[in-house]
Design a protein around this motif. Structure first.
Motif, PDB file in Angstrom:
ATOM      1  N   ALA A  29       0.868  -1.180   0.000  1.00  0.00           N
ATOM      2  CA  ALA A  29       0.000   0.000   0.000  1.00  0.00           C
ATOM      3  C   ALA A  29       0.901   1.225   0.000  1.00  0.00           C
ATOM      4  CB  ALA A  29      -0.914   0.000   1.214  1.00  0.00           C
ATOM      5  N   SER A  30       0.578   2.208  -0.848  1.00  0.00           N
ATOM      6  CA  SER A  30       1.413   3.401  -0.992  1.00  0.00           C
ATOM      7  C   SER A  30       0.575   4.661  -0.847  1.00  0.00           C
ATOM      8  CB  SER A  30       2.108   3.425  -2.359  1.00  0.00           C
ATOM      9  OG  SER A  30       2.945   2.307  -2.546  1.00  0.00           O
ATOM     10  N   GLY A  31       1.158   5.660  -0.221  1.00  0.00           N
ATOM     11  CA  GLY A  31       0.592   7.003  -0.201  1.00  0.00           C
ATOM     12  C   GLY A  31       1.414   7.884  -1.120  1.00  0.00           C
ATOM     13  N   LEU A  32       0.766   8.640  -2.000  1.00  0.00           N
ATOM     14  CA  LEU A  32       1.466   9.357  -3.064  1.00  0.00           C
ATOM     15  C   LEU A  32       1.152  10.856  -3.029  1.00  0.00           C
ATOM     16  CD1 LEU A  32       0.560   6.801  -5.857  1.00  0.00           C
ATOM     17  CD2 LEU A  32       2.800   7.017  -4.780  1.00  0.00           C
ATOM     18  N   GLY A  45      -2.702  10.617  -3.763  1.00  0.00           N
ATOM     19  CA  GLY A  45      -3.233   9.356  -4.256  1.00  0.00           C
ATOM     20  C   GLY A  45      -2.917   8.214  -3.319  1.00  0.00           C
ATOM     21  N   ILE A  46      -3.601   7.111  -3.527  1.00  0.00           N
ATOM     22  CA  ILE A  46      -3.393   5.877  -2.788  1.00  0.00           C
ATOM     23  C   ILE A  46      -3.235   4.744  -3.795  1.00  0.00           C
ATOM     24  CG2 ILE A  46      -4.397   4.215  -1.174  1.00  0.00           C
ATOM     25  CD1 ILE A  46      -5.931   6.545   0.065  1.00  0.00           C
ATOM     26  N   GLY A  47      -2.253   3.904  -3.598  1.00  0.00           N
ATOM     27  CA  GLY A  47      -2.025   2.750  -4.465  1.00  0.00           C
ATOM     28  C   GLY A  47      -2.011   1.462  -3.666  1.00  0.00           C
ATOM     29  N   VAL A  48      -2.689   0.436  -4.182  1.00  0.00           N
ATOM     30  CA  VAL A  48      -2.712  -0.882  -3.554  1.00  0.00           C
ATOM     31  C   VAL A  48      -2.269  -1.889  -4.601  1.00  0.00           C
ATOM     32  CG1 VAL A  48      -4.109  -2.620  -2.383  1.00  0.00           C
ATOM     33  CG2 VAL A  48      -4.605  -0.191  -2.044  1.00  0.00           C
ATOM     34  N   GLY A  49      -1.210  -2.641  -4.298  1.00  0.00           N
ATOM     35  CA  GLY A  49      -0.634  -3.519  -5.308  1.00  0.00           C
ATOM     36  C   GLY A  49      -0.381  -4.931  -4.830  1.00  0.00           C
ATOM     37  N   VAL A  50      -0.235  -5.826  -5.783  1.00  0.00           N
ATOM     38  CA  VAL A  50       0.115  -7.218  -5.510  1.00  0.00           C
ATOM     39  C   VAL A  50       1.015  -7.700  -6.636  1.00  0.00           C
ATOM     40  CG1 VAL A  50      -1.973  -8.067  -6.660  1.00  0.00           C
ATOM     41  CG2 VAL A  50      -0.772  -9.529  -5.037  1.00  0.00           C
ATOM     42  N   SER A  51       2.037  -8.486  -6.308  1.00  0.00           N
ATOM     43  CA  SER A  51       2.972  -8.961  -7.320  1.00  0.00           C
ATOM     44  C   SER A  51       3.590 -10.281  -6.886  1.00  0.00           C
ATOM     45  CB  SER A  51       4.076  -7.927  -7.572  1.00  0.00           C
ATOM     46  OG  SER A  51       4.783  -7.649  -6.378  1.00  0.00           O
ATOM     47  N   LYS A  52       4.146 -10.994  -7.873  1.00  0.00           N
ATOM     48  CA  LYS A  52       4.796 -12.275  -7.633  1.00  0.00           C
ATOM     49  C   LYS A  52       6.225 -12.239  -8.158  1.00  0.00           C
ATOM     50  CE  LYS A  52       0.557 -14.989  -8.129  1.00  0.00           C
ATOM     51  NZ  LYS A  52      -0.158 -15.989  -8.960  1.00  0.00           N
ATOM     52  N   ASN A  53       7.114 -12.779  -7.365  1.00  0.00           N
ATOM     53  CA  ASN A  53       8.504 -12.877  -7.783  1.00  0.00           C
ATOM     54  C   ASN A  53       8.706 -14.154  -8.586  1.00  0.00           C
ATOM     55  OD1 ASN A  53      11.263 -12.561  -8.042  1.00  0.00           O
ATOM     56  ND2 ASN A  53      11.712 -13.293  -5.973  1.00  0.00           N
ATOM     57  N   GLY A  69       0.182  -6.147 -10.459  1.00  0.00           N
ATOM     58  CA  GLY A  69      -0.661  -5.008 -10.771  1.00  0.00           C
ATOM     59  C   GLY A  69      -0.840  -4.118  -9.564  1.00  0.00           C
ATOM     60  N   GLU A  70      -1.250  -2.867  -9.820  1.00  0.00           N
ATOM     61  CA  GLU A  70      -1.489  -1.910  -8.748  1.00  0.00           C
ATOM     62  C   GLU A  70      -2.699  -1.067  -9.108  1.00  0.00           C
ATOM     63  OE1 GLU A  70       1.248   0.961  -5.869  1.00  0.00           O
ATOM     64  OE2 GLU A  70       2.105  -0.004  -7.645  1.00  0.00           O
ATOM     65  N   LEU A  71      -3.574  -0.883  -8.148  1.00  0.00           N
ATOM     66  CA  LEU A  71      -4.791  -0.098  -8.321  1.00  0.00           C
ATOM     67  C   LEU A  71      -4.596   1.250  -7.636  1.00  0.00           C
ATOM     68  CD1 LEU A  71      -7.728  -0.103  -9.368  1.00  0.00           C
ATOM     69  CD2 LEU A  71      -8.415  -1.009  -7.139  1.00  0.00           C
ATOM     70  N   PHE A  72      -4.844   2.352  -8.390  1.00  0.00           N
ATOM     71  CA  PHE A  72      -4.616   3.703  -7.886  1.00  0.00           C
ATOM     72  C   PHE A  72      -5.918   4.496  -7.817  1.00  0.00           C
ATOM     73  CE2 PHE A  72      -0.545   2.588  -9.804  1.00  0.00           C
ATOM     74  CZ  PHE A  72       0.349   2.957  -8.821  1.00  0.00           C
ATOM     75  N   PHE A  73      -6.002   5.325  -6.765  1.00  0.00           N
ATOM     76  CA  PHE A  73      -7.054   6.329  -6.635  1.00  0.00           C
ATOM     77  C   PHE A  73      -6.340   7.662  -6.423  1.00  0.00           C
ATOM     78  CE2 PHE A  73      -8.579   2.306  -4.970  1.00  0.00           C
ATOM     79  CZ  PHE A  73      -9.751   2.118  -5.692  1.00  0.00           C
ATOM     80  N   GLU A  74      -6.522   8.594  -7.366  1.00  0.00           N
ATOM     81  CA  GLU A  74      -5.767   9.840  -7.344  1.00  0.00           C
ATOM     82  C   GLU A  74      -6.688  11.030  -7.568  1.00  0.00           C
ATOM     83  OE1 GLU A  74      -1.619   8.715  -9.446  1.00  0.00           O
ATOM     84  OE2 GLU A  74      -3.410   8.114 -10.577  1.00  0.00           O
ATOM     85  N   GLN A  75      -6.349  12.158  -6.950  1.00  0.00           N
ATOM     86  CA  GLN A  75      -7.093  13.371  -7.219  1.00  0.00           C
ATOM     87  C   GLN A  75      -6.275  14.598  -6.856  1.00  0.00           C
ATOM     88  OE1 GLN A  75     -10.737  14.012  -5.125  1.00  0.00           O
ATOM     89  NE2 GLN A  75      -9.751  14.447  -3.186  1.00  0.00           N
ATOM     90  N   GLY A  76      -6.638  15.719  -7.470  1.00  0.00           N
ATOM     91  CA  GLY A  76      -5.971  16.981  -7.196  1.00  0.00           C
ATOM     92  C   GLY A  76      -6.815  18.135  -7.697  1.00  0.00           C
ATOM     93  N   LYS A  77      -6.547  19.334  -7.196  1.00  0.00           N
ATOM     94  CA  LYS A  77      -7.294  20.509  -7.642  1.00  0.00           C
ATOM     95  C   LYS A  77      -6.516  21.777  -7.333  1.00  0.00           C
ATOM     96  CE  LYS A  77      -9.986  21.129  -3.391  1.00  0.00           C
ATOM     97  NZ  LYS A  77     -11.352  21.249  -2.835  1.00  0.00           N
ATOM     98  N   LYS A  78      -6.859  22.833  -8.063  1.00  0.00           N
ATOM     99  CA  LYS A  78      -6.396  24.176  -7.735  1.00  0.00           C
ATOM    100  C   LYS A  78      -7.600  25.101  -7.858  1.00  0.00           C
ATOM    101  CE  LYS A  78      -4.664  25.492 -12.348  1.00  0.00           C
ATOM    102  NZ  LYS A  78      -3.495  26.033 -13.070  1.00  0.00           N
ATOM    103  N   GLU A  79      -7.639  26.083  -6.993  1.00  0.00           N
ATOM    104  CA  GLU A  79      -8.797  26.959  -6.925  1.00  0.00           C
ATOM    105  C   GLU A  79      -8.368  28.418  -6.956  1.00  0.00           C
ATOM    106  OE1 GLU A  79     -10.678  25.838  -3.310  1.00  0.00           O
ATOM    107  OE2 GLU A  79     -11.644  24.073  -4.176  1.00  0.00           O
ATOM    108  N   MET A 105      -5.663   1.174 -13.202  1.00  0.00           N
ATOM    109  CA  MET A 105      -4.962  -0.080 -12.933  1.00  0.00           C
ATOM    110  C   MET A 105      -3.666  -0.106 -13.722  1.00  0.00           C
ATOM    111  SD  MET A 105      -4.875  -3.061 -11.478  1.00  0.00           S
ATOM    112  CE  MET A 105      -3.916  -4.560 -11.685  1.00  0.00           C
ATOM    113  N   TRP A 106      -2.606  -0.503 -13.055  1.00  0.00           N
ATOM    114  CA  TRP A 106      -1.281  -0.567 -13.668  1.00  0.00           C
ATOM    115  C   TRP A 106      -0.809  -2.010 -13.670  1.00  0.00           C
ATOM    116  CZ3 TRP A 106       3.774   0.841 -10.712  1.00  0.00           C
ATOM    117  CH2 TRP A 106       4.858   0.856 -11.599  1.00  0.00           C
ATOM    118  N   ALA A 107      -0.624  -2.591 -14.844  1.00  0.00           N
ATOM    119  CA  ALA A 107      -0.014  -3.909 -14.991  1.00  0.00           C
ATOM    120  C   ALA A 107       1.485  -3.699 -15.183  1.00  0.00           C
ATOM    121  CB  ALA A 107      -0.612  -4.645 -16.180  1.00  0.00           C
TER     122      ALA A 107
END
Length: 209
Positions: A29-32, A45-53, A69-79, A105-107
């Motif tokens: 799990a990653s915080g971005l 953003g937040i990323g949750v991933g799983v992988s095999k060696n 693969g890794e699943l990302f949820f990202e957002q940003g804004k300027k006002e 999704m990132w493969a």
């Protein structure tokens, strides 16, 4: 469309949770912290991933080779400033309104080149697919409201839909136990909308077997 896309991506990601004999499975799990565009505005953003060696016996030049693969949820804004602005501020100084949020999704394939010196050092690359919502200011002007204050008025443009692209990531992981590791990462992503984003993040991961 969005529900179908996310369901498909989660299904693909869940397949990697089935361990194969002799292969190490990693969850993370990653915080971005994200810079959208060339520093146009910031987000997170937040990323949750799983992988095999795939490498059973590390050797010189090939410490690990992971696929996953890794699943990302990202957002940003300027006002911009809404009250007490001016036409000059709008033309020359103030940023325009922009908001973006999405899921993707990132493969990926992840290469660890160093076996004994820095086994956690890696480089990852692969294609991405996702669904994004974008809102930006197409036109801005001013008017005087009932309180005799200058108020910004805007016409917004909406651009929602699926995207494809690619992502690069480099970083390093450090084992804090036989089953747990922490790390730092730096990502670069691009897609069919011409969005070039840079990301810095921290990672927490777990070795399943």
């Amino acid at each position: 469309m969005r529900i179908i896309t996310i369901t498909l991506l989660v299904t693909i990601c869940s397949l990697f949770c089935i361990p194969l004999k002799g292969q190490s499975v990693k969850l993370s799990a990653s915080g971005l912290y994200i810079s959208f565009g060339t520093g146009d505005f910031l987000g997170y953003g937040i990323g949750v991933g799983v992988s095999k060696n795939l490498i059973k016996k590390p050797r010189l030049g090939l410490g690990q080779l992971l696929v996953g693969g890794e699943l990302f949820f990202e957002q940003g804004k300027k006002e911009p400033t809404i009250y007490d602005t001016s036409p000059a501020d709008i033309l020359y100084n103030e940023p325009t309104f922009y908001h973006v949020s999405g899921s993707s999704m990132w493969a990926k394939a992840e290469y660890h080149p160093l076996h004994k010196v820095l086994p956690g050092l890696y480089l990852s690359v692969g294609p991405t697919i996702g669904y994004w919502n974008r809102t930006k200011e197409e036109y801005a002007g001013t008017r005087i409201n009932n309180s005799n204050r200058i108020v910004r008025i805007s016409i917004l443009e909406f651009d929602n839909g699926a995207i494809v692209g690619y992502r690069l990531s480099g970083g390093i992981n450090f084992n804090i136990s036989t089953k747990t590791y922490v790390g730092a990462r730096m990502d670069f992503s691009n897609n069919t909308k011409g969005e070039i984003n840079s990301l810095l993040g921290l990672k927490l991961g777990f070795n399943i077997n």
